[in-house]
Scaffold this motif. Structure first.
Motif, PDB file in Angstrom:
ATOM      1  N   ILE A  13       0.865  -1.182   0.000  1.00  0.00           N
ATOM      2  CA  ILE A  13       0.000   0.000   0.000  1.00  0.00           C
ATOM      3  C   ILE A  13       0.898   1.227   0.000  1.00  0.00           C
ATOM      4  N   ASN A  14       0.838   1.983  -1.083  1.00  0.00           N
ATOM      5  CA  ASN A  14       1.784   3.087  -1.253  1.00  0.00           C
ATOM      6  C   ASN A  14       1.085   4.337  -1.787  1.00  0.00           C
ATOM      7  N   THR A  15      -0.174   4.534  -1.396  1.00  0.00           N
ATOM      8  CA  THR A  15      -0.924   5.676  -1.906  1.00  0.00           C
ATOM      9  C   THR A  15      -0.522   6.956  -1.170  1.00  0.00           C
ATOM     10  N   THR A  16      -0.861   8.084  -1.763  1.00  0.00           N
ATOM     11  CA  THR A  16      -0.577   9.378  -1.139  1.00  0.00           C
ATOM     12  C   THR A  16      -1.300   9.509   0.197  1.00  0.00           C
ATOM     13  N   GLU A  17      -2.550   9.051   0.238  1.00  0.00           N
ATOM     14  CA  GLU A  17      -3.331   9.117   1.487  1.00  0.00           C
ATOM     15  C   GLU A  17      -2.681   8.283   2.578  1.00  0.00           C
ATOM     16  N   GLU A 100      -7.710  -0.595   0.369  1.00  0.00           N
ATOM     17  CA  GLU A 100      -6.612  -0.841  -0.574  1.00  0.00           C
ATOM     18  C   GLU A 100      -6.097  -2.277  -0.565  1.00  0.00           C
TER      19      GLU A 100
END
Length: 228
Positions: A13-17, A100
């Motif tokens: 999990i590497n999202t901005t959020e 995610e």
């Protein structure tokens, strides 16, 4: 508390959020260290002032009064603020993990009707409770996490509700009563989820095979008894 940094790395999990929420959790931990250090210094100064004072009863009462005031009116409110902020950030992190990762790894069904056209194998049924912020959602996340860890392919939600639990007692001189709001989710862990073949459940389909000579009369009658 979970190591969300490690959990998100393992789950890719590497999202901005996700990065933002992890950063804010780091800020919360730093804030706690600062208030713990600050209040510790103030307590030490208060004790040193007593040791270096005249040692009288009034001096002792004054020091412990200062320590009590520091704890009650400064440390407790600051710590409460930290806990509220930390729980809010943890709620965001749990939601990100659910959206995610869990939703992509598990098939989640919120009603038995959604499985009318599917067949599956039941692994077990489980119930999870949570009394954190947004407790009903948290219970759902916990039970889906458990299902994934136990190798389920999907989750069928059987029941989901909120309730309150009151503990403590009240006497003639007052008392202490606490009410916690609890989220409860019951679910069935399932695997081998396959869509049913509608043709194979239609007697007309089997009669057509019989008429064409693809199956014998005995086979047709056996299937007829199975479906009727």
């Amino acid at each position: 508390m979970k190591n969300y940094q490690e959990l998100f790395q393992k789950s890719n999990i590497n999202t901005t959020e996700a990065k933002q929420a992890l950063r804010y959790l780091g800020y919360a931990k730093t804030y706690k260290k600062i208030i713990n250090t600050a209040i510790g210094i103030l307590w030490v100064l208060a004790i040193l002032s007593y040791i270096m004072g005249d040692g009288s009863g009034s001096s002792r009462a004054g020091v412990f009064g200062v320590i009590g005031a520091l704890t009650m009116f400064i440390y407790v409110p600051l710590l409460t603020l930290y806990l509220l902020y930390r729980n809010y950030i943890i709620g965001r992190l749990e939601q990100i993990y659910f959206d995610e990762f869990l939703c992509k790894k598990l098939k989640i069904f919120y009603s038995p009707n959604e499985l009318n056209n599917f067949e599956y194998t039941t692994l077990k049924e489980a119930t999870v409770t949570a009394n954190q912020n947004n407790n009903q959602r948290q219970a759902l996340i916990l039970i889906c996490t458990q299902a994934y860890e136990e190798g389920a392919e999907g989750v069928l939600i059987l029941n989901s509700d909120n309730s309150s639990v009151t503990t403590g007692k009240i006497g003639k001189k007052g008392g202490n009563v606490r009410t916690d709001f609890v989220g409860t989710v019951s679910a069935r862990f399932i695997s081998n989820i396959k869509e049913k073949n509608s043709k194979e459940n239609d007697l007309t389909y089997w009669f057509g095979l019989f008429e064409r000579g693809a199956i014998t009369k005995d086979e047709y009658e056996a299937k007829k008894k199975e479906l009727i």
